[in-house]
Design an enzyme around this catalytic site. Structure first.
Site, PDB file in Angstrom:
ATOM      1  N   HIS A  81      -3.898   5.977   3.197  1.00 53.00           N
ATOM      2  CA  HIS A  81      -4.558   4.759   2.738  1.00 53.00           C
ATOM      3  C   HIS A  81      -3.898   3.513   3.338  1.00 53.00           C
ATOM      4  O   HIS A  81      -4.582   2.605   3.842  1.00 53.00           O
ATOM      5  CB  HIS A  81      -4.498   4.725   1.208  1.00 53.00           C
ATOM      6  CG  HIS A  81      -5.365   3.706   0.550  1.00 53.00           C
ATOM      7  ND1 HIS A  81      -4.952   2.409   0.329  1.00 53.00           N
ATOM      8  CD2 HIS A  81      -6.618   3.784   0.039  1.00 53.00           C
ATOM      9  CE1 HIS A  81      -5.916   1.745  -0.291  1.00 53.00           C
ATOM     10  NE2 HIS A  81      -6.935   2.554  -0.489  1.00 53.00           N
TER      11      HIS A  81
ATOM     12  N   SER B 128     -11.064  -1.212  -0.889  1.00 53.01           N
ATOM     13  CA  SER B 128      -9.787  -1.096  -0.175  1.00 53.01           C
ATOM     14  C   SER B 128      -9.961  -1.334   1.313  1.00 53.01           C
ATOM     15  O   SER B 128      -9.057  -1.857   1.977  1.00 53.01           O
ATOM     16  CB  SER B 128      -9.182   0.296  -0.380  1.00 53.01           C
ATOM     17  OG  SER B 128      -8.623   0.439  -1.650  1.00 53.01           O
TER      18      SER B 128
ATOM     19  N   ASP C 154       0.846  -1.193   0.000  1.00 49.31           N
ATOM     20  CA  ASP C 154       0.000   0.000   0.000  1.00 49.31           C
ATOM     21  C   ASP C 154       0.882   1.243   0.000  1.00 49.31           C
ATOM     22  O   ASP C 154       1.983   1.218  -0.552  1.00 49.31           O
ATOM     23  CB  ASP C 154      -0.947  -0.032   1.209  1.00 49.31           C
ATOM     24  CG  ASP C 154      -2.308   0.587   0.903  1.00 49.31           C
ATOM     25  OD1 ASP C 154      -2.341   1.799   0.613  1.00 49.31           O
ATOM     26  OD2 ASP C 154      -3.325  -0.121   0.948  1.00 49.31           O
TER      27      ASP C 154
END
Length: 775
Positions: A223, A553, A146
């Site tokens: 994220h 996600s 990520d």
């Protein structure tokens, strides 16, 4: 004679080109990163593998020195190959050399919890569930690909954790604002970054965009921190988002360890290069991870399963072959059909659902009627204020009130709440409308749109309240009928439990797979809407280091954490067995026993192309009774059925493979699902189940046939004992009517007193195909 130095440099280059036989009528000046994929590694010594890569590259570019300068990565652990800066003709020459499977250009990918674990039945207050039985995933290592990690977050505390597992071979690397000695611990046991492939495509130095970034494992985007803490975050009590969703946050496997592989960069919303992803797979396989979590996708059309431009399908094949479960997001292009990504059968592909939590937000009109919208609005209630809708004129009078193209008169908008109608449900349209209203002096926005529970907070506490078209229309009628329309917007509340039924999220990508519709995708669904977890301190919308985000996600690390729990309980289970256990025990009904719905236009009953097996059920998956297991030979069967090249399959698998002249049936791939995408009269297929329950077990088949379809199973009863652990059975699917249809859905369940092992059936009849074949 001009500059003599320039003359000799030019002469030298020309001589080198002539010596290498690369002289053409036009000198190629542009080099790009190419991935030279060589398949399964043949040598055990990583140094010998790297030397062989340099030798191979030198045979084309002229010398080892030049080869060393051009080399970007050497892949030498999980598989073999390299990434290098090459001209088009050099790439072509390499592709023609013996042993080279494929030479392809580098490509870019993109980025796709206080309540969710209780919703999934993993409350820490109950002593008998998979969370406790697995010791919260202790000893399992989750690798996350990520945007990195914000290590100071309390979610990554290692308090109470024992020593790092001795089998761990990974590293923690220092870099920009990241000190390995202090930022890695017994929770974050590995952290590194891969950027060379991205920089080669980006073509400019890092931090030239408006978005900050760190050349290290530190997460500027947020994220990666969010997904990592969702998978394996430690307990942090008394967390909320500005008062909403209060409780204790934690990951699915709070005692599992994290290995951070930063492959995505904070440019244009998050970009990830396939060369970097492949290198991360290569290292992670060698490091000793048990689970890999990738909330990463790319754009349609999809690459084939043996095309390294995908990066994820190839890297994950090598990982799965070594017993590592790879969990990927289905993507966020729903609710349209055939939008699901990460479709290779060895990947565990995750769709997103809402949970039993909502944030109702009252809208009170001047006529004392109150409607409930949905929002993340934590500001103050301001009392009644003006309410307006931008009426248009001309040929398209509705255009002025379109959220994505608002036409506002500042003198009429100042100090008022604006109503608009959105034909585009994407967040960017809502944020754009909010920005337009704020700039015009407005103090709030009501957005009428397709219902969707994935909410966004507008900046600075500006109220953006979403309603459906029906409520939006009623508010509009009030505005048009009232002399001085007014409205009061109240802060959002938190509502949990039975009044809120979970749905497949509007944005969640749907099947069937555009590569192989007979391979059901997505596989499973998990919470991915309004998930509260840790984030980067640079996240502008965070509150105290935490943020609410939505997407597949967010669903992906929920499943990654659950896989870690299952791995702790069943360390000998293959990735396919774990996937089967999740699919066959998943829930297709809500807590009240009603069928699950899928958000769309309109909302409809959910089917396997929306949710795969259903919403993940961790406690059921720990004891599934039977599993549909698969290994490399099954994946070879699939690759042959897809018609892929023998050489490419052999290199991918590390086994000499010659597919049969008559391709095998893709319907016989031993999946925990059956999808017949083009049924003409009847089809018979085979499945094999493995008993992982009590040695002496008897199962009976229960069939819910799709509408208009006849399904028979032989044998109808399976008898297991201490010597019989695997049994194969045949399923015959027949069309009752000779008509072309869309898909109909049913199920096949093997039942006994303890277990119900359910797989979805999806069938589409296509009788007229024979006419097309004859013409």
């Amino acid at each position: 004679m001009g500059n003599p130095k320039l003359f000799f440099v030019t002469l030298f280059i020309l001589l080198v080109l002539i010596a290498e036989g690369l002289m053409t009528t036009k000198v190629e000046a542009k080099s790009n990163v190419y991935i030279v994929y060589l398949g399964e590694r043949q040598l055990d010594d990583p140094k010998l593998v790297t030397d062989s890569h340099h030798d191979l590259l030198a045979s084309v570019v002229g010398s080892k020195e030049v080869a060393s300068d051009l080399m970007v990565y050497s892949y030498r652990h999980g598989f073999t190959g390299f990434a290098a800066k090459l001209t088009e003709s050099q790439a072509q020459k390499l592709s023609e050399l013996p042993g080279v499977v494929r030479v392809i250009p580098n490509s870019l990918h993109r980025l796709q919890t206080t309540r969710s674990w209780d919703f999934l039945g993993l409350s820490s207050h109950y002593p008998t569930n998979v969370l406790q039985n697995s010791k919260m995933g202790d000893g399992v290592i989750i690798g996350v690909f990520d945007t990195g990690v914000w290590p100071e977050s309390k979610a990554f505390s290692d308090e109470g954790l024992g020593p790092i597992p001795s089998r761990w071979k990974g590293v923690c690397k220092s870099g920009d604002h990241f000190n390995a000695a202090t930022h890695c611990n017994r929770k974050i046991i590995g952290a590194r970054w891969f950027i060379d492939g991205f920089l080669a495509e980006y073509g400019q130095p890092l931090n030239t965009s408006e978005d900050p970034e760190y050349l290290s494992p530190r997460d500027a985007n947020g994220h990666g921190t969010h997904t990592s803490s969702t998978a394996s975050g430690s307990y942090v009590r008394n967390i909320s988002y500005k008062g909403l969703g209060p409780g204790t946050i934690r990951g699915g496997a709070p005692r599992a360890r994290l290995a951070i592989y930063k492959v995505c960069w904070n440019v244009l919303g998050g970009q990830c290069a396939s060369a970097d992803i492949l290198k991360a797979f290569d290292e992670a396989i060698n490091d000793g991870v048990d689970v890999l979590s990738l909330s990463i996708g790319y754009s349609l059309p999809l690459f084939s399963d043996v095309d390294e431009r995908d990066g994820i399908a190839t890297g994950s094949f090598h990982a799965v072959a070594r017993g590592i479960t790879v969990v990927c997001g289905a993507a966020n292009d729903g609710p349209s059909a055939q939008t699901v990504q990460n479709t290779a059968p060895w990947i565990l592909t995750v769709a997103a659902s809402t949970i039993d939590r909502a944030f109702p937000t009252p809208i009170t009109l001047g006529n004392n009627k109150t409607f409930l919208g949905q929002a993340i609005f934590t500001g103050k209630e301001n009392g009644f204020t003006g309410l307006t809708y931008p009426e248009g004129t001309g040929l398209d009078p509705a255009s002025a009130g379109s959220c994505q193209a608002l036409l506002l008169n500042s003198t009429l908008i100042a100090g008022k709440v604006v109503l608009c109608f959105a034909s585009v449900a994407r967040r960017v349209a809502i944020r754009s409308a909010a920005s337009t209203v704020q700039e015009a002096g407005g103090i709030g926005l009501i957005i009428a749109k397709n219902p969707s529970d994935a909410l966004i907070e507008c900046s600075d506490g500006f109220p953006c309240i979403e309603v459906d078209y029906e409520i939006g229309t009623r508010i509009l009628y009030y505005i048009r009928s009232a002399k001085i329309p007014t409205v009061k917007l109240s802060p959002s509340k938190t509502l949990i439990g039975k009044p809120v039924s979970p749905n497949v999220a509007f944005f969640s990508s749907r099947g069937p797979s555009s590569i192989a519709p007979q391979i059901l995708k997505p596989d499973i669904t998990a919470p991915g809407v309004n998930i509260l977890a840790a984030t980067s301190q640079l996240d502008q919308l965070m509150d105290g280091g935490y943020a609410i985000l939505s997407g597949t996600s967010m669903a992906t690390p929920h499943v990654s954490g659950i896989v870690a729990l299952l791995k702790a309980i069943h360390p000998d289970w293959s990735p396919a067995a774990i996937k089967s256990a999740l699919i066959t025990t998943a829930r297709t009904k809500d807590a009240s026993g009603f069928p699950l719905f899928a958000e769309g236009s309109p909302k409809k009953l959910a089917n396997p192309f929306d949710f795969g097996g259903g919403i993940v059920n961790p406690n059921g998956a720990a004891d599934p009774g039977l599993v549909y297991d698969m290994g490399t030979s099954d994946y070879i069967h699939y690759l042959c059925a897809m018609g892929y090249n023998n050489s490419a399959i052999s290199r991918l698998t590390g086994q000499s493979t010659v597919c049969p002249m008559e391709p095998p049936s893709i319907l016989d791939v031993n999946l925990p699902s059956i999808t017949v995408s083009s049924l003409r009269n009847s089809a018979t297929l085979t499945r094999t189940v493995t008993n992982v329950g009590a040695p002496k077990s008897i199962y009976k088949a229960v069939i819910e046939p799709p509408t208009g379809i006849t399904v028979t199973v032989r044998p109808h009863i399976l008898v297991f004992n201490s010597t019989t652990k695997k049994i194969s059975f045949n399923v015959t699917v027949s069309a009752a009517h000779e008509v072309n249809t869309g898909y109909f859905f049913g199920s096949l369940t093997w039942t006994n007193e303890q277990h119900a092992v359910r797989i979805p059936l999806s069938v589409k009849t296509k009788i007229l195909q024979s006419y097309a074949d004859d013409n």
